[in-house]
Structures are given as structure tokens and as C-alpha cells.
Design a protein around this motif. Structure first.
Motif, PDB file in Angstrom:
ATOM      1  N   SER A  28       0.829  -1.208   0.000  1.00 13.10           N
ATOM      2  CA  SER A  28       0.000   0.000   0.000  1.00 13.10           C
ATOM      3  C   SER A  28       0.863   1.257   0.000  1.00 13.10           C
ATOM      4  O   SER A  28       0.544   2.246  -0.669  1.00 13.10           O
ATOM      5  CB  SER A  28      -0.935   0.012   1.217  1.00 13.10           C
ATOM      6  OG  SER A  28      -1.856  -1.046   1.152  1.00 13.10           O
ATOM      7  N   SER A  29       1.961   1.224   0.749  1.00 10.48           N
ATOM      8  CA  SER A  29       2.847   2.380   0.834  1.00 10.48           C
ATOM      9  C   SER A  29       3.511   2.669  -0.496  1.00 10.48           C
ATOM     10  O   SER A  29       3.623   3.822  -0.928  1.00 10.48           O
ATOM     11  CB  SER A  29       3.916   2.150   1.906  1.00 10.48           C
ATOM     12  OG  SER A  29       3.327   1.908   3.157  1.00 10.48           O
ATOM     13  N   ALA A  37      -1.520   4.481   2.891  1.00  5.53           N
ATOM     14  CA  ALA A  37      -1.369   3.240   3.664  1.00  5.53           C
ATOM     15  C   ALA A  37      -1.790   3.396   5.119  1.00  5.53           C
ATOM     16  O   ALA A  37      -1.881   2.395   5.836  1.00  5.53           O
ATOM     17  CB  ALA A  37       0.082   2.767   3.605  1.00  5.53           C
ATOM     18  N   GLY A 110      -8.450   0.451   2.624  1.00  2.00           N
ATOM     19  CA  GLY A 110      -7.239   0.028   3.308  1.00  2.00           C
ATOM     20  C   GLY A 110      -7.504  -0.316   4.762  1.00  2.00           C
ATOM     21  O   GLY A 110      -6.952  -1.288   5.296  1.00  2.00           O
ATOM     22  N   ALA A 164       5.300   2.367   6.808  1.00  2.00           N
ATOM     23  CA  ALA A 164       4.636   3.108   5.734  1.00  2.00           C
ATOM     24  C   ALA A 164       5.403   4.379   5.369  1.00  2.00           C
ATOM     25  O   ALA A 164       5.560   4.703   4.189  1.00  2.00           O
ATOM     26  CB  ALA A 164       3.205   3.452   6.146  1.00  2.00           C
TER      27      ALA A 164
END
Length: 205
Positions: A28-29, A37, A110, A164
Motif C-alpha cells: 500500500s505504501s 497506507a 485500506g 509506511a
């Protein structure tokens, strides 16, 4: 103080071990930056809070060998496999734009994925039940256990946000722009391997 150092040390070592949550936050990051994220990070922390409250509150439904624990294990296998499949399916489709997607819809997605990933990880349940057993054997006060629980939830959130921030920085994201499809495929494969290994462990119990 000795009990706190024991709990904090064991918890930190557990955080250092890469698992499904780490791969989810990392992916996600890279794809959406640290802000994108952050939803996953909070979802993971909330799921850990649920386990901590259940374990420290004396609930034993998720003890190893129980029917509830078996259900969580099987659901965890299925979700990890599904998550890995998603990573593989969408590998190469994520865009590392200078202005990553940090909209509310993505953030909520998320948050949900982070919560489900952590709540369906049976290792989390076993870890917190084990800690609760240790604390109970040492006749730890309710106030102290509440403080330990709050500390661990904050530690999970801080660690995942640190991951993140480190991975989701603009410079690093652009550096990994070409490598992201490969990283997504590797993360997807790792999650599928974890799901198969977990299923094999359930079968052989």
C-alpha cells in the motif's frame, strides 16, 4: 517494570517478524504513499486491540485446539490466499504518481483490508493469549494489564506507520517505480505460500 520490559520486548520482537500485515502495508505504501497506507495501519492496530481485549479480558474461545480457533485459521488461509491472488492479479497496474491516491474511499478500503488481514491471522490470537497467560500467572493487576494492552496497540500502530513512512516516501516510491510489479508479484507469492503453509499446519494438527 520488569513485567513491562518482558511484555514490550516480546511484543517488539514479534513486530520485527514480517507477516501478512507487513506485506499489506509495504504494498500500500509503495502504491499509494504513506498517507494512503495509513488506513491499513489503523485497521491492523484495531484488530490487534480486539485480540488484546479478548485475551486480557479472559476470553478463551480462541485458544489453540478450540473450534473457534480452527475457524479463524481456515478463514485466515482463505483470506491470505485471496490477498496474494489480488496482488498477483493487479501486479503492474498500480501507478506511482507524484500525487498518490489518498481519497476517503481508498483509505476506508485500506482500513478494512488491514483489519481483516490482522483479525484473521491466528498467530495474533495465540501470541496475545500467551501473553495474557503469563501476566495472569504473575497476578498482574487490571490497571497494569490495561496499560500493557494500550502500549501494544500504540506500538503496532507506530511500527506500521514507521514502515509506511519509510517505504512510502516520494523519493523511494519513484526509485521503485519499475520494480513495483516484481515486488507485488513477490508479495503475492509470499502470501499464497503463507496460506498454504498455514493450511498444511491445520491439516497436520
Amino acid at each position: 517494570m520488569q513485567d513491562f520490559l518482558l511484555i514490550a520486548g516480546a511484543h517488539f520482537l514479534a513486530l520485527l517478524s514480517p507477516g501478512p500485515d507487513f506485506f499489506l502495508v509495504a504494498r500500500s505504501s509503495l502504491a499509494h504513499g504513506w498517507r494512503g497506507a495509513s488506513g491499513a495501519c489503523i485497521g491492523i492496530a484495531l484488530a490487534n486491540a480486539v485480540f488484546i481485549v479478548a485475551a486480557f479480558g479472559g476470553l478463551s474461545v480462541l485458544r489453540a485446539g478450540s473450534t473457534a480457533f480452527l475457524v479463524v485459521q481456515l478463514a485466515g488461509c482463505a483470506y491470505l490466499f485471496y490477498l496474494g491472488w489480488l496482488f498477483l492479479r493487479h501486479a503492474g497496474t498500480s501507478s506511482l504518481d507524484a500525487t498518490p491516491d489518498t481519497g476517503k474511499a481508498h483509505w476506508r478500503s485500506g482500513l478494512a483490508m488491514g483489519f481483516v488481514s490482522a483479525i484473521l491471522n491466528p498467530k495474533n490470537a495465540l501470541f496475545y493469549v500467551s501473553l495474557a497467560t503469563v501476566l495472569a500467572s504473575r497476578q498482574t493487576s487490571t490497571g497494569a494489564m490495561t496499560a500493557y494492552g494500550a502500549w501494544m496497540v500504540l506500538a503496532v500502530l507506530a511500527w506500521d506507520m514507521a514502515v509506511a513512512l519509510a517505504i512510502g516516501s516520494a523519493a523511494l516510491r519513484q526509485r521503485f517505480a519499475r520494480a513495483l510489479p516484481l515486488l507485488e508479484r513477490l508479495s503475492g507469492a509470499m502470501l499464497i505460500v503463507l496460506s498454504v503453509a498455514l493450511l498444511a499446519n491445520v491439516v497436520h494438527q
